[in-house]
Design an enzyme around this catalytic site. Structure first.
Site, short mmCIF file in Angstrom:
data_model
loop_
_atom_site.label_atom_id
_atom_site.label_comp_id
_atom_site.label_asym_id
_atom_site.label_seq_id
_atom_site.Cartn_x
_atom_site.Cartn_y
_atom_site.Cartn_z
N LYS A 15 7.82 -14.04 -14.94
CA LYS A 15 7.33 -12.89 -15.73
C LYS A 15 6.00 -13.25 -16.38
O LYS A 15 5.05 -12.50 -16.32
CB LYS A 15 8.31 -12.50 -16.85
CG LYS A 15 9.53 -11.71 -16.53
CD LYS A 15 9.32 -10.37 -15.92
CE LYS A 15 9.18 -10.41 -14.48
NZ LYS A 15 9.81 -10.39 -13.40
N ASN A 73 -0.21 1.13 6.63
CA ASN A 73 0.46 0.08 5.84
C ASN A 73 0.99 -0.96 6.82
O ASN A 73 1.47 -0.59 7.89
CB ASN A 73 1.67 0.64 5.10
CG ASN A 73 1.28 1.39 3.86
OD1 ASN A 73 0.10 1.50 3.54
ND2 ASN A 73 2.27 1.92 3.17
N GLY A 74 0.99 -2.23 6.43
CA GLY A 74 1.52 -3.28 7.30
C GLY A 74 0.40 -4.20 7.75
O GLY A 74 -0.67 -4.23 7.14
N TRP A 77 -3.40 -2.37 -1.15
CA TRP A 77 -3.21 -3.73 -1.64
C TRP A 77 -3.73 -4.63 -0.52
O TRP A 77 -3.14 -4.70 0.55
CB TRP A 77 -1.74 -4.00 -1.91
CG TRP A 77 -1.49 -5.33 -2.55
CD1 TRP A 77 -1.61 -5.63 -3.87
CD2 TRP A 77 -1.04 -6.53 -1.91
NE1 TRP A 77 -1.27 -6.95 -4.08
CE2 TRP A 77 -0.92 -7.52 -2.90
CE3 TRP A 77 -0.73 -6.87 -0.59
CZ2 TRP A 77 -0.51 -8.83 -2.61
CZ3 TRP A 77 -0.33 -8.15 -0.30
CH2 TRP A 77 -0.21 -9.12 -1.31
N GLU A 105 12.89 -17.08 -13.91
CA GLU A 105 12.49 -15.68 -14.05
C GLU A 105 11.55 -15.51 -15.25
O GLU A 105 10.57 -14.76 -15.17
CB GLU A 105 13.75 -14.81 -14.18
CG GLU A 105 13.51 -13.33 -14.42
CD GLU A 105 12.69 -12.63 -13.35
OE1 GLU A 105 12.45 -13.21 -12.28
OE2 GLU A 105 12.24 -11.50 -13.60
N CYS A 136 0.83 -1.21 0.00
CA CYS A 136 0.00 0.00 0.00
C CYS A 136 0.87 1.25 0.00
O CYS A 136 2.05 1.20 0.32
CB CYS A 136 -0.87 0.02 1.24
SG CYS A 136 -1.69 -1.53 1.58
N LYS A 150 4.07 -4.03 -5.94
CA LYS A 150 5.46 -3.81 -6.30
C LYS A 150 6.38 -4.03 -5.11
O LYS A 150 7.45 -4.61 -5.24
CB LYS A 150 5.61 -2.37 -6.81
CG LYS A 150 6.99 -2.00 -7.28
CD LYS A 150 7.28 -2.65 -8.61
CE LYS A 150 8.71 -2.48 -9.05
NZ LYS A 150 9.09 -3.49 -10.04
N HIS A 202 12.52 -36.30 -14.72
CA HIS A 202 12.21 -36.83 -13.40
C HIS A 202 10.79 -36.44 -12.97
O HIS A 202 10.55 -36.13 -11.80
CB HIS A 202 13.24 -36.35 -12.38
CG HIS A 202 14.63 -36.82 -12.72
ND1 HIS A 202 15.00 -38.14 -12.65
CD2 HIS A 202 15.70 -36.15 -13.19
CE1 HIS A 202 16.26 -38.26 -13.04
NE2 HIS A 202 16.71 -37.07 -13.38
N GLU A 209 3.11 -13.67 -13.86
CA GLU A 209 2.74 -12.40 -13.21
C GLU A 209 1.79 -11.58 -14.06
O GLU A 209 0.85 -10.98 -13.55
CB GLU A 209 3.99 -11.54 -12.95
CG GLU A 209 4.79 -11.95 -11.74
CD GLU A 209 6.06 -11.11 -11.57
OE1 GLU A 209 6.34 -10.71 -10.44
OE2 GLU A 209 6.76 -10.84 -12.56
N ARG A 212 2.27 0.40 -6.38
CA ARG A 212 2.54 -0.53 -5.28
C ARG A 212 1.29 -1.28 -4.84
O ARG A 212 1.38 -2.32 -4.21
CB ARG A 212 3.06 0.23 -4.07
CG ARG A 212 4.43 0.75 -4.31
CD ARG A 212 4.72 1.91 -3.41
NE ARG A 212 6.04 2.40 -3.71
CZ ARG A 212 7.11 2.19 -2.97
NH1 ARG A 212 7.00 1.53 -1.83
NH2 ARG A 212 8.27 2.63 -3.32
#
Ligand code: G6P
Length: 604
Positions: free
Chosen positions: A484, A99-100, A75, A480, A2, A599, A503, A487, A27
């Site tokens: 990407k 926030n938190g 968020w 990665e 947030c 973010k 395997h 996401e 964010r």
């Protein structure tokens, strides 16, 4: 996560709050709200979704003269993204933004409800404002009530609170989530959960420490530490340039940031390469004395950069290197030895799990270092040493240029260590320094390649999943690439070491399984090729990425010939970023603000 802003002054408060929130919106963007207090009267606006919705709701609201205000972009952690759950949260005559996570909110809520307090939202935050009002009944004044409230809160928070009886005051507190206070020559005071919200509006700021709390008004700022002792105000200058990224003609910030990689990598290298050695001015060579092991710790994309480093550090510097996911490291009772250098990697420098891991390492007495993109972030302030990656503000939630600069710094660091420890021939170090200098051109986006990827993307919109495969450093690159894609496209994707497919995962192979195969010329070419052939034989649809022809693939993306696998790494990185982006764009997704993500994850 947030974003928080606050303002005390005579300018039109709404615009200042919304401008600040816009800087922080990337964010968290599931809802937003502002509360303004002028002449003991509140005005409140909240809206679900992006900030434009809030702007629309508040479009006819204006203030003249002195006022105060707080704002928040959310968020969701507790409770769905609804208007009721959006901040600011109201008590009877107070509003709070936070926030938190308040970890003990359920017991606090139960006790307040037992006393007849009614809650409107499902959030943990609302408990703060009710607790404050509960204490206000018996406290000597509002600040006393605020202090009593803080004592009862467990967890992480950055808080701004306003109360209608104290019409010119914002109460603030920081514990575990970032909070910054700025002031300017006009006597205005601003608050922000990141300095991005304050740039251009303040010339100096205070980065609050954990446990700091206090209040601000037109008369100034009063600051206290966790032992309730007054703290002298120590301001640092704030950059005046509004660095806030603009899209500059690109469709998305992510696209702009992919194209920017050439320039930012040049910045990352600047002043750090000599003819025969790599030099980090900011690192005292003493840091590495007595060190026999490096432990790298990070989350998300930064964790993938750490994995790449684990190959390079062992290969170049012959130093034992391990990699940890921060959220695992914190709770697995790790066995640490004093000859370990603990290195955290973070774009933001604020990720809660990484920050807490850094604190743990410090507490254990280890030497610490952070590789970070944000100067003055919590991690940079805490670690013994820091190297800044110089990627500039990254707005796309899916990290691109930050990852590129992290890997570049880590590659350089591996060579710097190799030089100190005499583990690579001088000529090899020189050769790799030469390769590092070519990185800005290696990652320059070729318009024909971009067009090929755009066209190709239409063939990869369905299917039952993607495997990204590679060996050696191309394994973390595969991870990665898969990250990407998931996401921003919301398609299922996994990264795998090529040799591990047989395997288990190969059982999934069929034409609807898309394999994105990283096939570099200069690292384990034949081994990787056989692994891809195994998948091809089972009819998986294969898109290979290689400078060499590969006839067993359905689609082939040809990269430029290069001298070294690390150059191939950077070129393939760009291919994966563009491919994911083009798939997500075709699917109609908001590439910069994908659903459910944030973010900077400042909660654990
Ligand atoms: C979030 C972001 C990722 C990022 C991760 C770690 O999940 O969405 O892009 O890689 O946090 O963030 P950091 O700032 O510590 O690198």
């Amino acid at each position: 996560m947030c974003g928080i802003v606050g303002y005390i002054g005579v300018k039109p408060v709404k615009q200042i709050l919304i401008d600040g929130l816009r800087e922080l919106e990337y964010r968290g963007y599931d809802s937003a709200g502002i509360a303004v207090l002028q002449n003991n009267t509140f005005s409140l606006f909240k809206a679900v979704g992006k900030l434009v919705n809030l702007e629309e709701k508040a479009k006819n609201f204006e203030t003249e003269g002195f006022s105060i205000g707080i704002g928040h972009t959310r968020w969701a952690t507790h409770g769905k993204p609804t208007e009721l759950n959006a901040h600011p949260h109201l008590g009877e005559n107070s509003y709070v933004v936070h926030n938190g996570i308040i970890e003990n909110y359920q017991e606090l809520k139960a006790s307040l409800m037992a006393q007849g307090v009614q809650f409107l939202s499902q959030t943990d935050t609302e408990v703060i404002v009710h607790l404050f009002e509960h204490h206000l009944k018996t406290a000597s004044d509002a600040f006393d009530a605020f202090k009593k409230t803080l004592v009862q809160l467990e967890g992480a928070y950055a808080i701004l609170l306003i109360n209608s009886n104290e019409s010119g005051t914002i109460f603030f507190a920081k514990h575990g989530s970032p909070m910054i206070i700025g002031r300017n020559e006009a006597g205005e005071i601003l608050f922000g959960s990141s300095d991005a919200a304050l740039i251009g509006k303040c010339h100096e700021v205070i980065y609050l420490e954990d446990g700091h709390y206090g209040y601000g008004s037109a008369k100034g700022i009063s600051l206290f530490d966790q032992n309730h002792q007054p703290v002298a105000l120590r301001f640092s200058p704030l950059a005046e340039n509004k660095l806030s990224a603009q899209k500059e003609g690109y469709r998305f910030f992510m696209e702009k940031e992919i194209y920017e990689q050439s320039r930012v990598l040049a910045d990352t290298l600047m002043g750090r390469l000599r003819d025969e050695s790599v030099y980090f001015e900011e690192i005292d060579p003493e840091l590495f004395q007595g060190i026999n092991e490096i432990k790298l710790c990070a989350c998300g994309t930064s964790y993938h950069a750490a994995m790449v480093a684990s190959y390079l550090f062992e290969r170049h510097a012959k130093i034992k290197t391990s990699v940890e996911i921060a959220s695992e490291f914190r709770y697995r009772e790790p066995f640490l030895t004093q000859d370990t250098l603990f290195v955290v990697i973070s774009q933001s420098g604020e990720t809660a799990d990484t920050l807490e891991s850094l604190k743990m390492a410090k507490k254990f007495g280890l030497k610490t270092m952070v590789i970070c993109n944000v100067d003055n972030s919590s991690m940079v302030r805490l670690a013994d040493a820091s190297i800044l990656t110089r990627a500039g503000i990254e707005k796309g939630v899916a990290s691109t240029k930050a990852f590129a600069t992290q890997v570049c710094v880590l590659w350089m660091l591996s060579l710097s260590l190799a030089g100190e420890r005499h583990t690579l021939e001088a000529s090899e170090i020189q050769n790799q320094i030469h390769l590092l200098r070519t990185l800005p051109s290696t990652v320059t986006v070729d318009s024909a390649l971009h067009e090929q990827l755009r066209r190709l993307s239409k063939r990869y919109l369905h299917g039952h999943g993607f495997f990204f495969i590679g060996r050696d450093v191309f394994f973390p690159l595969a991870l990665e690439g898969a990250l990407k894609l998931k996401e921003i496209s919301y398609l299922h994707a996994e990264g795998y070491p090529s040799g591990e497919m047989k395997h288990g995962p190969i059982a999934l192979a069929d034409p609807k399984l898309f394999t994105i195969a990283l096939l570099p010329q200069h690292k384990l070419y034949d081994k990787t090729k056989s692994n891809i052939e195994e998948l091809s034989a089972r009819d998986s649809t294969i898109c290979s990425i290689s400078p060499l022809d590969f006839d067993k693939a359905d689609d082939h993306i040809r990269t430029k010939p290069s001298e070294h696998y690390m150059c191939e790494f950077f070129e393939m990185m760009v291919v994966l970023q563009l491919l994911s982006m083009e798939i997500a764009i075709r699917l109609g997704n908001d590439v910069d603000m994908p659903r459910n993500l944030a973010k900077s994850v400042t909660v654990e």
